[in-house]
Design an enzyme around this catalytic site. Sequence first.
Site, short mmCIF file in Angstrom:
data_model
loop_
_atom_site.label_atom_id
_atom_site.label_comp_id
_atom_site.label_asym_id
_atom_site.label_seq_id
_atom_site.Cartn_x
_atom_site.Cartn_y
_atom_site.Cartn_z
N ASP A 174 111.95 86.15 -2.12
CA ASP A 174 111.72 85.06 -1.17
C ASP A 174 110.46 84.28 -1.55
O ASP A 174 109.59 84.05 -0.73
CB ASP A 174 111.62 85.62 0.25
CG ASP A 174 112.86 86.42 0.64
OD1 ASP A 174 113.05 87.51 0.08
OD2 ASP A 174 113.63 85.94 1.47
N ASP A 201 116.37 84.30 -2.84
CA ASP A 201 115.67 83.16 -2.25
C ASP A 201 114.60 82.66 -3.20
O ASP A 201 113.43 83.09 -3.14
CB ASP A 201 115.08 83.50 -0.87
CG ASP A 201 116.15 83.54 0.21
OD1 ASP A 201 117.33 83.25 -0.10
OD2 ASP A 201 115.81 83.87 1.37
N TYR A 204 113.86 77.50 -2.02
CA TYR A 204 113.90 76.95 -0.66
C TYR A 204 114.04 75.42 -0.68
O TYR A 204 113.58 74.73 0.24
CB TYR A 204 112.67 77.37 0.17
CG TYR A 204 112.69 78.83 0.53
CD1 TYR A 204 112.39 79.81 -0.41
CD2 TYR A 204 113.03 79.24 1.82
CE1 TYR A 204 112.43 81.15 -0.09
CE2 TYR A 204 113.08 80.59 2.15
CZ TYR A 204 112.78 81.54 1.19
OH TYR A 204 112.83 82.86 1.51
N HIS A 323 120.19 91.04 -1.21
CA HIS A 323 119.22 90.20 -0.49
C HIS A 323 118.95 90.68 0.94
O HIS A 323 117.81 90.75 1.37
CB HIS A 323 119.70 88.74 -0.47
CG HIS A 323 118.70 87.81 0.12
ND1 HIS A 323 117.45 87.62 -0.42
CD2 HIS A 323 118.75 87.02 1.22
CE1 HIS A 323 116.77 86.76 0.32
NE2 HIS A 323 117.54 86.38 1.33
N HIS A 333 115.99 88.71 11.39
CA HIS A 333 117.19 89.20 10.68
C HIS A 333 117.55 90.64 11.06
O HIS A 333 118.20 91.35 10.29
CB HIS A 333 116.99 89.11 9.16
CG HIS A 333 116.64 87.72 8.69
ND1 HIS A 333 117.43 86.63 8.93
CD2 HIS A 333 115.56 87.25 8.01
CE1 HIS A 333 116.87 85.56 8.41
NE2 HIS A 333 115.73 85.90 7.86
N HIS A 360 114.80 88.82 2.11
CA HIS A 360 115.30 88.13 3.30
C HIS A 360 114.31 88.14 4.46
O HIS A 360 114.02 87.10 5.03
CB HIS A 360 116.65 88.73 3.72
CG HIS A 360 117.47 87.84 4.58
ND1 HIS A 360 117.56 86.48 4.40
CD2 HIS A 360 118.26 88.11 5.67
CE1 HIS A 360 118.37 85.96 5.31
NE2 HIS A 360 118.81 86.92 6.09
N VAL A 361 113.84 89.31 4.84
CA VAL A 361 112.83 89.41 5.88
C VAL A 361 111.46 89.17 5.23
O VAL A 361 111.11 89.85 4.28
CB VAL A 361 112.86 90.80 6.55
CG1 VAL A 361 111.79 90.89 7.64
CG2 VAL A 361 114.24 91.08 7.11
N HIS A 362 110.71 88.21 5.78
CA HIS A 362 109.46 87.80 5.13
C HIS A 362 108.33 88.72 5.55
O HIS A 362 107.39 88.35 6.26
CB HIS A 362 109.16 86.33 5.44
CG HIS A 362 110.23 85.42 4.96
ND1 HIS A 362 110.36 84.11 5.34
CD2 HIS A 362 111.26 85.65 4.08
CE1 HIS A 362 111.40 83.57 4.74
NE2 HIS A 362 111.97 84.48 3.99
#
Length: 477
Positions: A174, A201, A204, A323, A333, A360-362
């Site tokens: 990400d 990711d 963006y 992901h 998420h 996916h999870v930041h």
Amino acid sequence: MERKPAAAAALVVVVVVVLAAALFSVGEAAHPRRCVTSTYRRKHQASDDMPMDADVFAVPPGRNAPQQVHITLGDQTGTAMLVSWVTVEAEGNSTVLYGRAADRLDLAAEGTTTRYTFYNYTSGFIHHCTLTGLDHGTRYYYAMGFGDTVRTFWFTTPPPPGPGAPLRLGLIGDLGQTPDSNSTLTHYEQHPGDAVLFVGDLSYADKHPLHDNNRWDTWGRFSERSVAYQPWIWTAGNHEIDYAPEIGETVAFKPFSHRYPTPYRASDSSEPYWYSVKMGPAHIIVLSSYSAFGKYTPQWKWLEQELKRVDRETTPWLFISAHVPWYNSNNFHFMEGEPTRVQFEQMAVDARVDIVFAGHVHAYERSHRYSNIKYNITDGKCTPVADRRAPVYIVIGDGGNIEGLADELTWPQPAYSAFREYSYGHAVLDIKNHTHAHYAWYRNHDGNKVTADTTWFTNRYHMPNHDDSVYSNTAYV
Ligand SMILES: [Fe+2]
């Protein structure tokens, strides 16, 4: 009177059981599975993408200079390397010269050129060229742009599949293109690995109006400083889907698939989004969270066959990259990975997968070895349990991007969650031999690189009963 011996025997049994239980509990107490929520709090407002004229996005000088140079494995083990780049002013040629010395590029490969449009955007000329016949563990130099502006780079091929060679694997997810993204990449470059496992990711670009694909170009120029020199293994994330029916763009993964090919055919996959590579002691399986994965789908059937092909004597370490995390104790998420977990977790446990990486999870999170494979709708056994056969789950979606941090944890912290923190950073896995791998997560600590979570992993095939949760060492402030 006759019952005395029986009573004594029963007493002995009870004492033994109690002593055993006490010893066991002391052992557990000495090595508890700690669940840590870091107390470190970074200011977590989302950062904007770096401006289009930022120096990290600079177009290389020279007429029609190759830009956005990036490499990934060109076959399953790295005796081929897939080189990609973009030319903007003119098509130029797709030839790559390569060799073992910068002044002796005595090999040549001819590539192909493609372009795509996305609403009102037309890409530059995207070149892909596979360099073949490479030896393992060898430095090669390569150059492209002949007839215009020649640029030269180098890479080292991975060691051959085998249990003996060490491997250092960067873990980034990400990433985006904000100042935080730049910090993450800079910190990784301070002690880079042999390759990066990227968990999805990338640019963006889809966060910009009309999915401004110029932001794919800036990301390509930004990341070149690492990915031109070592292979990054790509996993598709949701920001690679670029599905925009409102502007007539209905082909999923269009920019991503034109720009970032993968060596999927080498592992008998039918799509670029799920495949495997083998580097030295590691067998890495990349899955697609955004392709069909139900039973009997191509991806499911491929994974079933792929797991049978894994040879832990040759490649002791088995990893999965997908992901969307299967275990995530963040409200962002939350539960999104549940369908894939239900579909794949039993297979992963049966295969003794060492680690499942996701993004996916930041935020950052590392699990203990837990599984949740007993539940059958009616038995009520829906709570994850400690399971030494199970993978560790690592969420590394903290590269730093325009969306900001995932700063809402679920409470209480689940028992499976070993360490969690919502900061930006990256991780590195150092495989030492066929039994031990050292792992470290590095936080971007307001401009500095700080070691925040380290542990040793023991191999699930060669040390199947060893409880490696005892090694956990977290440094949080
Ligand atoms: Fe994502």
